[in-house]
Enzyme design. Structure first.
Site, PDB file in Angstrom:
ATOM      1  N   CYS A   1      -1.686  -0.509   8.623  1.00  0.00           N
ATOM      2  CA  CYS A   1      -1.790  -0.452   7.164  1.00  0.00           C
ATOM      3  C   CYS A   1      -0.387  -0.214   6.582  1.00  0.00           C
ATOM      4  O   CYS A   1       0.225   0.818   6.860  1.00  0.00           O
ATOM      5  CB  CYS A   1      -2.765   0.664   6.811  1.00  0.00           C
TER       6      CYS A   1
ATOM      7  N   ASP B   1       2.144  33.069 -16.664  1.00  0.00           N
ATOM      8  CA  ASP B   1       0.835  32.603 -16.236  1.00  0.00           C
ATOM      9  C   ASP B   1       0.711  32.701 -14.725  1.00  0.00           C
ATOM     10  O   ASP B   1       0.987  31.756 -13.997  1.00  0.00           O
ATOM     11  CB  ASP B   1       0.651  31.152 -16.705  1.00  0.00           C
TER      12      ASP B   1
ATOM     13  N   CYS C   1      -5.055  -2.685   3.151  1.00  0.00           N
ATOM     14  CA  CYS C   1      -5.223  -3.532   4.336  1.00  0.00           C
ATOM     15  C   CYS C   1      -6.662  -3.998   4.555  1.00  0.00           C
ATOM     16  O   CYS C   1      -6.928  -4.756   5.480  1.00  0.00           O
ATOM     17  CB  CYS C   1      -4.707  -2.807   5.574  1.00  0.00           C
TER      18      CYS C   1
ATOM     19  N   CYS D   1      -8.054   5.738   5.293  1.00  0.00           N
ATOM     20  CA  CYS D   1      -8.007   4.439   5.934  1.00  0.00           C
ATOM     21  C   CYS D   1      -7.627   4.689   7.387  1.00  0.00           C
ATOM     22  O   CYS D   1      -6.566   5.257   7.659  1.00  0.00           O
ATOM     23  CB  CYS D   1      -6.961   3.545   5.264  1.00  0.00           C
TER      24      CYS D   1
ATOM     25  N   GLU E   1       7.431  39.472 -25.665  1.00  0.00           N
ATOM     26  CA  GLU E   1       7.712  39.020 -24.299  1.00  0.00           C
ATOM     27  C   GLU E   1       7.014  37.691 -24.078  1.00  0.00           C
ATOM     28  O   GLU E   1       6.079  37.353 -24.798  1.00  0.00           O
ATOM     29  CB  GLU E   1       7.132  40.028 -23.279  1.00  0.00           C
TER      30      GLU E   1
ATOM     31  N   TYR F   1       7.445  39.188 -12.072  1.00  0.00           N
ATOM     32  CA  TYR F   1       8.142  39.790 -13.210  1.00  0.00           C
ATOM     33  C   TYR F   1       7.426  41.084 -13.550  1.00  0.00           C
ATOM     34  O   TYR F   1       6.190  41.104 -13.645  1.00  0.00           O
ATOM     35  CB  TYR F   1       8.074  38.866 -14.432  1.00  0.00           C
TER      36      TYR F   1
ATOM     37  N   LYS G   1      -1.447  32.683 -27.715  1.00  0.00           N
ATOM     38  CA  LYS G   1      -1.399  31.643 -26.673  1.00  0.00           C
ATOM     39  C   LYS G   1      -1.076  30.286 -27.292  1.00  0.00           C
ATOM     40  O   LYS G   1      -1.615  29.935 -28.340  1.00  0.00           O
ATOM     41  CB  LYS G   1      -2.733  31.570 -25.930  1.00  0.00           C
TER      42      LYS G   1
ATOM     43  N   LYS H   1       4.395  35.433 -22.054  1.00  0.00           N
ATOM     44  CA  LYS H   1       3.180  35.692 -21.286  1.00  0.00           C
ATOM     45  C   LYS H   1       3.219  34.787 -20.057  1.00  0.00           C
ATOM     46  O   LYS H   1       3.078  33.572 -20.165  1.00  0.00           O
ATOM     47  CB  LYS H   1       1.948  35.401 -22.134  1.00  0.00           C
TER      48      LYS H   1
ATOM     49  N   CYS I   1     -10.000  -0.217   2.421  1.00  0.00           N
ATOM     50  CA  CYS I   1      -8.643   0.162   2.050  1.00  0.00           C
ATOM     51  C   CYS I   1      -8.061  -0.859   1.063  1.00  0.00           C
ATOM     52  O   CYS I   1      -8.083  -2.057   1.338  1.00  0.00           O
ATOM     53  CB  CYS I   1      -7.774   0.237   3.297  1.00  0.00           C
TER      54      CYS I   1
HETATM   55  S1  IVH Z   1       0.877  43.379 -20.940  1.00  0.00           S
HETATM   56  C1  IVH Z   1      -3.081  45.954 -21.535  1.00  0.00           C
HETATM   57  N1  IVH Z   1       2.735  41.570 -20.748  1.00  0.00           N
HETATM   58  O1  IVH Z   1      -1.729  38.563 -19.335  1.00  0.00           O
HETATM   59  C2  IVH Z   1      -2.639  44.717 -20.877  1.00  0.00           C
HETATM   60  N2  IVH Z   1       0.605  41.075 -19.839  1.00  0.00           N
HETATM   61  O2  IVH Z   1      -4.743  39.737 -20.538  1.00  0.00           O
HETATM   62  C3  IVH Z   1      -1.204  44.803 -20.618  1.00  0.00           C
HETATM   63  N3  IVH Z   1       0.489  38.899 -18.736  1.00  0.00           N
HETATM   64  O3  IVH Z   1      -3.509  39.199 -16.812  1.00  0.00           O
HETATM   65  C4  IVH Z   1      -0.697  43.503 -20.242  1.00  0.00           C
HETATM   66  N4  IVH Z   1       2.571  38.292 -19.125  1.00  0.00           N
HETATM   67  O4  IVH Z   1      -1.195  40.045 -16.276  1.00  0.00           O
HETATM   68  C5  IVH Z   1       1.462  41.878 -20.480  1.00  0.00           C
HETATM   69  N5  IVH Z   1       4.497  40.072 -20.632  1.00  0.00           N
HETATM   70  C6  IVH Z   1       3.244  40.390 -20.356  1.00  0.00           C
HETATM   71  C7  IVH Z   1       2.387  39.516 -19.662  1.00  0.00           C
HETATM   72  C8  IVH Z   1       1.065  39.899 -19.424  1.00  0.00           C
HETATM   73  C9  IVH Z   1       1.426  37.944 -18.568  1.00  0.00           C
HETATM   74  C10 IVH Z   1      -0.891  38.787 -18.264  1.00  0.00           C
HETATM   75  C11 IVH Z   1      -1.446  40.015 -17.640  1.00  0.00           C
HETATM   76  C12 IVH Z   1      -2.925  39.894 -17.855  1.00  0.00           C
HETATM   77  C13 IVH Z   1      -2.998  39.057 -19.071  1.00  0.00           C
HETATM   78  C14 IVH Z   1      -3.436  39.913 -20.236  1.00  0.00           C
END
Ligand code: IVH
Length: 683
Positions: A430, A117, A409, A424, A113, A223, A312, A115, A406
């Site tokens: 200005c 942010d 001006c 300013c 999946e 999500y 990451k 990740k 400024c």
């Molecule tokens: S699974 C046991 N899936 O990443 C932890 N986490 O340290 C289960 N995060 O803050 C998390 N996308 O909120 C999972 N597809 C995803 C994710 C995800 C973002 C975040 C999660 C947590 C951090 C994990």
């Protein structure tokens, strides 16, 4: 660097990381990049493993993250919210696969999946209804922020479907899409508010707001990526994802089943650049063992599951020389320092400018001209300077002396107490402020005189025809006709000529005339009073009804208005104490602008013509704001729904509607009506 004992280094890292954690979770400030933070955490983890006697109880490695916020009730998680062990190395992902296979044997499936942010969220559904939305907090206890979570459009308040269990917990990530983040920051810039650093900080800050209305306005999304229940309902994670989707949760379609580590690698590589096309921030990918039985077998460490790992992506960064600083003056007079850098290629684009926000930021970075700096590009459009390479500091490095006058001006700058920005004060004289105020006045959410956009205001200012909004209404065909200006784009060298020909001039005059119908709250917003954004303008207009009552209001009376605080009240008072502003208002009144909201409108059902029908409203409309159109539907007995489905009665399609919605509606055979057709339905 002098040798440090492990004990001293552990203490140093612990303090530093605790401080950064506090700044991040409590103050929504990230002082270092994620990569640097993770590197420090890794170093600490390693040192603690080698020297367990020096590990302290409050070590950041012992905790999953965050601290608990005071304002919302704290609740214990039924299932602890763990974090993921993460890595920046592909080799470590392969090692993870080897470890997994040692336990599960050779037959294993992974779910990959993205990740996301944002901010981790736990949702509880009891008998299908959303009963709690809780943040991660310290992993064991989090903040119950249910009222705020309910405002998130992609969080269903009720689950749909036959197989919805009596109680279930959904895990996911709340985030702010880039375009929302950028719009909100633009609004903040317009009213002189400090800008939010990035979408993730904006999300965590928003979720902690007391006012859930404001939360709703910030258009967060979520999500879902996990499902927990006792007993377990399904055999695998992929079945859970499918169920979540079925029940109405928002599951990103980007997940993929992979049966070999090579397929996992291919997923990682595929999204490395593709992720930048997404409308939200992602910082890596998550690999999860699909089978729940195998997950059980693998088990957990104290902090994270052994059946999952996050890979990451390194932030896209580059090192370049700071050539100088440019100071920009905005509409409100706020001065923004901009770093001018030796052009450098970063994530496919050449970067040579980055915002430095304010003088504090320059000080925090310890920046000097000719320093080598690290520039980072998240998903956001504007790159940022994240660090100074002090070890590369050249002999000719020069200290940065923040200007006292400024740059445009020459007026002496001021700094209000407790504020980071310099201003300013020469509002009326200005040039960038004059131009900025006029541009704000004609903008879409204000007087909506867009035919004056794209350089035309600049021309009128330069010609000395307009220096204040009321002058716009003195313009005549003869003064405008024939005006001409050539704009040269410095970067591309492309020239653009703006000429005021017959149609242009007629359109401008027509738009100016039409703007006289704009309701009082829009005029109030258009005046550009500091801290009076469009929501505040609406509140003030509704409360005081007309400009004279607003002008007569004392600071106490202003504060008495719900959601108006001392800062806004003082700014409104200050505005009306300036006689030139009073003069401007009188001139606008003379020209026939709306400075009165009129009688209080009582919304009552206008008819039941739309009873039993459901509507989705999308795009921009000529005769209504989107909210007005929705109110009209409700007032006539119709119902607004959030998404397009087969059951939907009508999609009301405005201009600039997204093609994906149109396509979905067409493919499902939903009836699509234009604004005119909709008006006919009511007639
Ligand atoms: S699974 C046991 N899936 O990443 C932890 N986490 O340290 C289960 N995060 O803050 C998390 N996308 O909120 C999972 N597809 C995803 C994710 C995800 C973002 C975040 C999660 C947590 C951090 C994990």
């Amino acid at each position: 660097m002098p040798e440090q004992t492990p004990e001293a280094r552990i203490l140093e890292l612990t303090n530093k990381l605790n401080y950064l954690n506090y700044q991040y979770y409590q103050n929504s400030v990230s002082e270092v990049s994620d990569y640097e933070f993770d590197q420090m955490l890794l170093e600490l983890q390693k040192l603690e493993e080698e020297n367990p006697q020096f590990r302290s109880d409050n070590s950041p490695t012992q905790r999953v993250g965050g601290t608990i916020t005071k304002h919302f009730p704290t609740v214990k998680h039924k299932y602890p919210m763990l974090s993921l062990s993460n890595t920046y190395s592909e080799d470590e992902v392969r090692e993870f696969d080897t470890r997994v296979r040692k336990v599960t044997g050779d037959y294993v499936e992974y779910i990959c999946e993205l990740k996301f942010d944002g901010v981790a969220m736990s949702l509880t559904y009891t008998n299908g209804a959303l009963t709690a939305g809780v943040t991660r907090g310290d992993g064991t206890r989090g903040d119950d922020i249910t009222p705020n979570v309910r405002t998130i459009r992609t969080v269903p308040l009720h689950l749909q479907g036959e197989d919805v269990p009596a109680e279930v917990e959904v895990r996911g990530e709340v985030f702010m899409p880039f375009h929302v983040f950028e719009e909100l920051n633009k609004e903040r810039e317009e009213i002189g508010e400090a800008l939010m650093a990035n979408p993730r900080n904006a999300t965590s800050g928003t979720l902690k707001l007391q006012d859930s209305k404001e939360v709703a306005r910030r258009r967060l999304s979520m999500y879902a990526y996990g499902l927990l229940s006792t007993p377990t309902l399904f055999e695998s994670h992929s079945q859970s994802l499918e169920a979540l989707q079925r029940w109405g949760l928002n599951v990103s379609s980007s997940w993929r089943k992979c049966s070999t580590i090579e397929e996992v690698m291919a997923f990682i590589h595929e999204w490395e650049t593709k992720r930048f096309e997404l409308p939200i921030a992602t910082d890596g990918i998550v690999v999860k063992v699909n089978s729940y039985a195998q997950q059980e077998e693998l088990g957990y460490t104290a902090k994270s599951p052994r059946w999952a790992m996050a890979y990451k992506y390194k932030a896209m960064e580059a090192v370049t020389e700071l050539l100088g600083i440019e100071y920009n003056v905005g509409r409100t007079g706020a001065v923004t320092p901009v770093a001018l850098m030796k052009p450098v290629l970063l994530a496919g684009t050449t970067v040579k400018r980055a915002s430095l926000h304010n003088a504090n930021e320059i000080e925090r970075l310890g920046l000097m001209v000719h320093d080598f700096v690290t520039v980072e590009k998240g998903g956001e459009i504007i790159p940022k300077v994240t660090a100074v390479k002090t070890e590369l500091r050249p002999a000719n490095a020069e200290p940065i002396v923040y200007p006292s006058v400024c740059p445009s001006c020459g007026t002496a700058l001021i700094r209000h107490e407790g504020e980071a920005n310099h201003y300013c004060p020469n509002e009326k004289g200005c040039p960038p402020q004059v131009k900025g105020k006029l541009e704000h006045f004609i903008s879409r959410k204000a007087m909506n005189i867009l035919s004056l956009g794209e350089g035309k205001i600049e021309l009128l200012v330069e010609q000395g025809l307009v220096t204040s909004p009321d002058h716009l209404y003195d313009l005549t065909y003869d003064t405008l006709f024939g005006l001409k200006k050539t704009f040269v784009n410095e970067e591309t060298g492309i020239t653009r000529v703006v000429t005021f020909q017959k149609t242009t001039v007629e359109n401008i005059l027509k738009a100016l005339e039409k703007s006289k119908e704009a309701p009082f709250d829009r005029v109030l917003f258009a005046l550009g009073i500091r801290f009076v954004g469009n929501t505040v303008a609406q509140k003030l207009a509704q409360y005081f009804r007309n400009i004279d009552a607003l002008r007569a209001a004392t600071e106490e009376e202003l504060i008495a208005v719900p959601e108006i605080g001392g800062r806004i009240a003082a700014s409104v008072r200050e505005y009306f104490q300036d006689l030139s502003n009073v003069h401007l208002i009188e001139r606008l009144r003379f020209h026939g602008l709306q400075l009165d909201l009129g009688e209080i409108a009582i919304i009552e059902p206008a008819s039941d013509k739309l009873a039993g029908l459901t509507f989705v409203v999308s795009g921009v409309f000529a005769g209504y704001s989107r909210e007005e159109l929705q109110d009209t539907i409700i007032a006539n007995g119709g119902k607004i729904v959030s998404s397009i489905s087969k059951k939907l009665s009508y999609l009301v399609a405005g201009e600039k509607m997204g093609p994906s919605k149109l396509e979905k509606a067409t493919s499902l055979g939903v009836k699509i009506v234009t604004e005119d057709e909709f008006n006919k339905m009511l007639a």
